[in-house]
Enzyme design. Structure first.
Site, mmCIF file in Angstrom:
data_model
loop_
_atom_site.group_PDB
_atom_site.id
_atom_site.type_symbol
_atom_site.label_atom_id
_atom_site.label_comp_id
_atom_site.label_asym_id
_atom_site.label_seq_id
_atom_site.Cartn_x
_atom_site.Cartn_y
_atom_site.Cartn_z
ATOM 1 C CD GLU A 128 7.745 10.692 -3.778
ATOM 2 O OE1 GLU A 128 6.567 10.944 -4.107
ATOM 3 O OE2 GLU A 128 8.075 10.335 -2.644
ATOM 4 C CB ILE A 178 3.586 5.798 2.650
ATOM 5 C CG1 ILE A 178 3.733 5.913 4.150
ATOM 6 C CG2 ILE A 178 4.131 7.030 1.938
ATOM 7 C CD1 ILE A 178 5.177 5.869 4.644
ATOM 8 C CG HIS A 237 6.477 2.957 -8.672
ATOM 9 N ND1 HIS A 237 7.708 3.547 -8.849
ATOM 10 C CD2 HIS A 237 5.592 3.973 -8.538
ATOM 11 C CE1 HIS A 237 7.581 4.857 -8.807
ATOM 12 N NE2 HIS A 237 6.303 5.152 -8.633
ATOM 13 N NE ARG A 292 -3.887 -2.211 2.153
ATOM 14 C CZ ARG A 292 -4.990 -2.339 1.423
ATOM 15 N NH1 ARG A 292 -5.393 -1.348 0.652
ATOM 16 N NH2 ARG A 292 -5.704 -3.445 1.467
HETATM 17 P P1 5GP Z 1 5.861 8.220 -8.169
HETATM 18 O O1 5GP Z 1 5.632 9.690 -8.049
HETATM 19 O O2 5GP Z 1 7.336 7.892 -8.171
HETATM 20 O O3 5GP Z 1 5.112 7.601 -9.294
HETATM 21 O O4 5GP Z 1 5.212 7.584 -6.889
HETATM 22 C C1 5GP Z 1 5.913 7.212 -5.753
HETATM 23 C C2 5GP Z 1 4.918 6.792 -4.696
HETATM 24 O O5 5GP Z 1 5.605 6.194 -3.638
HETATM 25 C C3 5GP Z 1 4.124 7.970 -4.093
HETATM 26 O O6 5GP Z 1 2.724 7.753 -4.317
HETATM 27 C C4 5GP Z 1 4.487 7.927 -2.613
HETATM 28 O O7 5GP Z 1 3.399 8.224 -1.769
HETATM 29 C C5 5GP Z 1 4.977 6.512 -2.433
HETATM 30 N N1 5GP Z 1 5.974 6.360 -1.387
HETATM 31 C C6 5GP Z 1 7.076 7.125 -1.184
HETATM 32 N N2 5GP Z 1 7.778 6.662 -0.135
HETATM 33 C C7 5GP Z 1 7.109 5.580 0.326
HETATM 34 C C8 5GP Z 1 7.357 4.668 1.409
HETATM 35 O O8 5GP Z 1 8.320 4.758 2.156
HETATM 36 N N3 5GP Z 1 6.447 3.665 1.564
HETATM 37 C C9 5GP Z 1 5.357 3.524 0.758
HETATM 38 N N4 5GP Z 1 4.535 2.508 1.012
HETATM 39 N N5 5GP Z 1 5.106 4.365 -0.264
HETATM 40 C C10 5GP Z 1 5.976 5.378 -0.470
#
Ligand code: 5GP
Length: 127
Positions: free
Chosen positions: A105, A36, A110, A34
């Site tokens: 990010e 965060i 993912h 899930r």
């Molecule tokens: P992106 O912007 O790279 O597509 O999404 C990264 C996602 O990772 C974000 O939705 C953020 O909330 C999630 N995220 C960042 N750090 C963590 C963490 O330590 N644990 C979890 N479960 N999600 C994380």
């Protein structure tokens, strides 16, 4: 963003067990957990266990077994969490952000799976 994999990224640390996660499903090649900061009642991240930066890196360099396992797992998550489309008009969205324009990010590939509410139209303008 270069295709250089950063072993200190947060998902690499989750895979090494250095940071806890709320696991939904784990297989040989894939982990689903899930988010965060959930942006919907269901917000799950599906990641390969291998060192891939983003979608196209994964498509080019992952094995057929890894790619199949990843997608089977993502589909199973949708069924497990009961967000697959049905007569009630439920459903979900999958998103994979890549690089600067995609506002990625975490530089470990993912797939976001979002559901549990009406998600609206696909994109908002950034400007
Ligand atoms: P992106 O912007 O790279 O597509 O999404 C990264 C996602 O990772 C974000 O939705 C953020 O909330 C999630 N995220 C960042 N750090 C963590 C963490 O330590 N644990 C979890 N479960 N999600 C994380």
């Amino acid at each position: 963003m270069a295709y250089t994999y950063d072993d200190q990224n947060i998902f690499a640390r989750i895979l090494r067990g250095e940071i806890p996660n709320d696991t939904v499903l784990e297989t040989e090649h894939t982990l689903a957990f899930r988010d965060i900061r959930p942006q919907a009642p269901v917000h799950v991240l599906v990641i390969p266990k291998g060192r891939y930066v983003c979608f196209d890196d994964f498509c080019l360099n992952a094995s057929v077994d890894e790619i199949a396992d990843f997608h089977r797992t993502a589909g199973e998550v949708c069924r497990m969490l009961d967000i697959q489309p049905g007569e009630g008009g439920a459903g979900y969205r999958t998103i994979s952000n890549a690089g600067a324009n995609g506002v990625q990010e975490v530089p470990h590939y993912h797939l976001h799976i979002l559901g549990g509410r009406m998600l609206g139209r696909m994109l908002q303008r950034a400007d």
